[in-house]
Motif scaffolding. Structure first.
Motif, PDB file in Angstrom:
ATOM      1  N   LEU A  23      60.082  64.792  21.495  1.00  0.00           N
ATOM      2  CA  LEU A  23      59.574  64.076  20.325  1.00  0.00           C
ATOM      3  C   LEU A  23      58.155  63.552  20.512  1.00  0.00           C
ATOM      4  O   LEU A  23      57.375  63.541  19.571  1.00  0.00           O
ATOM      5  CB  LEU A  23      60.504  62.903  19.985  1.00  0.00           C
ATOM      6  N   THR A  24      57.844  63.088  21.730  1.00  0.00           N
ATOM      7  CA  THR A  24      56.538  62.476  21.955  1.00  0.00           C
ATOM      8  C   THR A  24      55.842  63.060  23.177  1.00  0.00           C
ATOM      9  O   THR A  24      56.487  63.510  24.119  1.00  0.00           O
ATOM     10  CB  THR A  24      56.661  60.950  22.152  1.00  0.00           C
ATOM     11  N   ALA A  25      54.520  63.016  23.142  1.00  0.00           N
ATOM     12  CA  ALA A  25      53.691  63.488  24.247  1.00  0.00           C
ATOM     13  C   ALA A  25      53.035  62.290  24.923  1.00  0.00           C
ATOM     14  O   ALA A  25      52.556  61.384  24.247  1.00  0.00           O
ATOM     15  CB  ALA A  25      52.621  64.442  23.719  1.00  0.00           C
ATOM     16  N   GLN A  26      53.022  62.306  26.248  1.00  0.00           N
ATOM     17  CA  GLN A  26      52.372  61.240  27.010  1.00  0.00           C
ATOM     18  C   GLN A  26      51.319  61.860  27.922  1.00  0.00           C
ATOM     19  O   GLN A  26      51.591  62.841  28.616  1.00  0.00           O
ATOM     20  CB  GLN A  26      53.376  60.486  27.896  1.00  0.00           C
ATOM     21  N   PRO A  27      50.115  61.282  27.951  1.00  0.00           N
ATOM     22  CA  PRO A  27      49.092  61.773  28.876  1.00  0.00           C
ATOM     23  C   PRO A  27      49.519  61.502  30.310  1.00  0.00           C
ATOM     24  O   PRO A  27      50.127  60.471  30.601  1.00  0.00           O
ATOM     25  CB  PRO A  27      47.853  60.967  28.499  1.00  0.00           C
ATOM     26  N   VAL A  28      49.208  62.448  31.216  1.00  0.00           N
ATOM     27  CA  VAL A  28      49.603  62.307  32.618  1.00  0.00           C
ATOM     28  C   VAL A  28      48.391  62.156  33.522  1.00  0.00           C
ATOM     29  O   VAL A  28      48.268  61.176  34.243  1.00  0.00           O
ATOM     30  CB  VAL A  28      50.458  63.510  33.075  1.00  0.00           C
ATOM     31  N   GLU A  29      47.503  63.144  33.504  1.00  0.00           N
ATOM     32  CA  GLU A  29      46.334  63.075  34.384  1.00  0.00           C
ATOM     33  C   GLU A  29      45.295  64.099  33.959  1.00  0.00           C
ATOM     34  O   GLU A  29      45.566  64.965  33.123  1.00  0.00           O
ATOM     35  CB  GLU A  29      46.708  63.286  35.849  1.00  0.00           C
ATOM     36  N   THR A  30      44.128  63.987  34.568  1.00  0.00           N
ATOM     37  CA  THR A  30      43.068  64.974  34.409  1.00  0.00           C
ATOM     38  C   THR A  30      42.822  65.592  35.771  1.00  0.00           C
ATOM     39  O   THR A  30      42.515  64.877  36.729  1.00  0.00           O
ATOM     40  CB  THR A  30      41.779  64.335  33.869  1.00  0.00           C
ATOM     41  N   LEU A  99      38.980  70.055  17.135  1.00  0.00           N
ATOM     42  CA  LEU A  99      38.714  68.623  16.913  1.00  0.00           C
ATOM     43  C   LEU A  99      39.584  67.675  17.741  1.00  0.00           C
ATOM     44  O   LEU A  99      39.544  66.469  17.530  1.00  0.00           O
ATOM     45  CB  LEU A  99      38.821  68.275  15.423  1.00  0.00           C
ATOM     46  N   THR A 100      40.367  68.189  18.718  1.00  0.00           N
ATOM     47  CA  THR A 100      41.191  67.269  19.506  1.00  0.00           C
ATOM     48  C   THR A 100      40.349  66.367  20.401  1.00  0.00           C
ATOM     49  O   THR A 100      40.695  65.200  20.576  1.00  0.00           O
ATOM     50  CB  THR A 100      42.244  68.003  20.364  1.00  0.00           C
ATOM     51  N   THR A 101      39.265  66.886  20.955  1.00  0.00           N
ATOM     52  CA  THR A 101      38.414  66.032  21.799  1.00  0.00           C
ATOM     53  C   THR A 101      37.775  64.942  20.950  1.00  0.00           C
ATOM     54  O   THR A 101      37.695  63.778  21.363  1.00  0.00           O
ATOM     55  CB  THR A 101      37.349  66.871  22.532  1.00  0.00           C
ATOM     56  N   PHE A 102      37.356  65.296  19.745  1.00  0.00           N
ATOM     57  CA  PHE A 102      36.797  64.312  18.810  1.00  0.00           C
ATOM     58  C   PHE A 102      37.854  63.253  18.478  1.00  0.00           C
ATOM     59  O   PHE A 102      37.575  62.047  18.497  1.00  0.00           O
ATOM     60  CB  PHE A 102      36.318  65.019  17.544  1.00  0.00           C
ATOM     61  N   ALA A 103      39.081  63.706  18.201  1.00  0.00           N
ATOM     62  CA  ALA A 103      40.164  62.771  17.878  1.00  0.00           C
ATOM     63  C   ALA A 103      40.509  61.898  19.082  1.00  0.00           C
ATOM     64  O   ALA A 103      40.770  60.700  18.929  1.00  0.00           O
ATOM     65  CB  ALA A 103      41.399  63.537  17.407  1.00  0.00           C
ATOM     66  N   ALA A 120      36.900  59.463  31.710  1.00  0.00           N
ATOM     67  CA  ALA A 120      38.037  59.473  32.632  1.00  0.00           C
ATOM     68  C   ALA A 120      39.362  59.725  31.913  1.00  0.00           C
ATOM     69  O   ALA A 120      40.324  60.165  32.535  1.00  0.00           O
ATOM     70  CB  ALA A 120      38.103  58.161  33.398  1.00  0.00           C
ATOM     71  N   TYR A 121      39.414  59.472  30.619  1.00  0.00           N
ATOM     72  CA  TYR A 121      40.667  59.565  29.873  1.00  0.00           C
ATOM     73  C   TYR A 121      40.705  60.675  28.827  1.00  0.00           C
ATOM     74  O   TYR A 121      41.778  61.101  28.412  1.00  0.00           O
ATOM     75  CB  TYR A 121      40.933  58.234  29.143  1.00  0.00           C
ATOM     76  N   ILE A 122      39.561  61.127  28.388  1.00  0.00           N
ATOM     77  CA  ILE A 122      39.500  61.949  27.182  1.00  0.00           C
ATOM     78  C   ILE A 122      40.279  63.261  27.292  1.00  0.00           C
ATOM     79  O   ILE A 122      40.938  63.676  26.343  1.00  0.00           O
ATOM     80  CB  ILE A 122      38.038  62.180  26.733  1.00  0.00           C
ATOM     81  N   ASP A 123      40.247  63.913  28.453  1.00  0.00           N
ATOM     82  CA  ASP A 123      40.923  65.205  28.588  1.00  0.00           C
ATOM     83  C   ASP A 123      42.440  65.074  28.542  1.00  0.00           C
ATOM     84  O   ASP A 123      43.119  65.888  27.916  1.00  0.00           O
ATOM     85  CB  ASP A 123      40.481  65.906  29.874  1.00  0.00           C
ATOM     86  N   LYS A 124      42.986  64.053  29.192  1.00  0.00           N
ATOM     87  CA  LYS A 124      44.441  63.903  29.140  1.00  0.00           C
ATOM     88  C   LYS A 124      44.904  63.397  27.774  1.00  0.00           C
ATOM     89  O   LYS A 124      45.999  63.737  27.332  1.00  0.00           O
ATOM     90  CB  LYS A 124      44.970  63.038  30.286  1.00  0.00           C
ATOM     91  N   ILE A 125      44.065  62.644  27.080  1.00  0.00           N
ATOM     92  CA  ILE A 125      44.401  62.240  25.709  1.00  0.00           C
ATOM     93  C   ILE A 125      44.363  63.468  24.798  1.00  0.00           C
ATOM     94  O   ILE A 125      45.249  63.667  23.957  1.00  0.00           O
ATOM     95  CB  ILE A 125      43.443  61.144  25.190  1.00  0.00           C
ATOM     96  N   ALA A 126      43.344  64.326  24.972  1.00  0.00           N
ATOM     97  CA  ALA A 126      43.269  65.561  24.189  1.00  0.00           C
ATOM     98  C   ALA A 126      44.494  66.432  24.454  1.00  0.00           C
ATOM     99  O   ALA A 126      45.068  67.016  23.526  1.00  0.00           O
ATOM    100  CB  ALA A 126      41.982  66.319  24.500  1.00  0.00           C
ATOM    101  N   ALA A 127      44.933  66.520  25.718  1.00  0.00           N
ATOM    102  CA  ALA A 127      46.134  67.293  26.053  1.00  0.00           C
ATOM    103  C   ALA A 127      47.360  66.733  25.338  1.00  0.00           C
ATOM    104  O   ALA A 127      48.201  67.489  24.835  1.00  0.00           O
ATOM    105  CB  ALA A 127      46.359  67.305  27.565  1.00  0.00           C
TER     106      ALA A 127
END
Length: 143
Positions: A23-30, A99-103, A120-127
């Motif tokens: 149901l949900t996605a959680q960022p893990v690491e870059t 547009l995921t990196t923008f979001a 430091a966070y943007i890539d795992k948030i985009a994932a």
């Protein structure tokens, strides 16, 4: 079984995982690397995370152009995904990542993360946004 989401880039790979209910996605690491073509350690780290989180499928963002066309980045991403699927034996599917990196940047800004710390966070948030889009499409196809 969980699903892993990846945001593949030249020098980083953002990683996210779903919950067990999908149901949900959680960022893990870059995962970071020195050069774009030095992927051995990147693949090894992804394989470790697959084992740790009991991953049964992988979703990676496909960087389509705004005109829906595939460019060089799409080809590089497809090659990365093919190798990953061959190494792990786990199906890799693609999710439009426009547009995921923008979001992701907007999410971090709204969360009060200072601009200089966002990298430091943007890539795992985009994932996690890529993976959440895929999970949402699974839910709507079930409904």
């Amino acid at each position: 079984m969980r699903i892993m989401g990846l945001d593949y880039g030249d020098k980083t790979v953002g990683v996210a995982v779903s919950d067990e209910m999908l149901l949900t996605a959680q960022p893990v690491e870059t995962i970071k690397r020195e050069r774009a073509n030095k992927l051995r350690q990147t693949y090894a780290r992804i394989e470790e995370l697959i084992m740790e989180y009991d991953i049964g499928k992988i979703v990676t963002g496909l960087p389509l152009g705004m005109d829906d066309k595939e460019g060089v980045r799409c080809q590089v991403t497809r090659e990365f995904a093919e190798t990953l699927e061959r190494r792990t034996g786990i199906e890799v599917v693609f999710q439009d990542e426009r547009l995921t990196t923008f979001a992701a940047d907007a999410v971090l800004e709204e969360g009060g993360v200072r601009r200089e710390k966002r990298k430091a966070y943007i890539d795992k948030i985009a994932a996690s946004l890529i993976l959440q889009g895929y999970l949402d499409s699974l839910q709507s196809s079930r409904d």
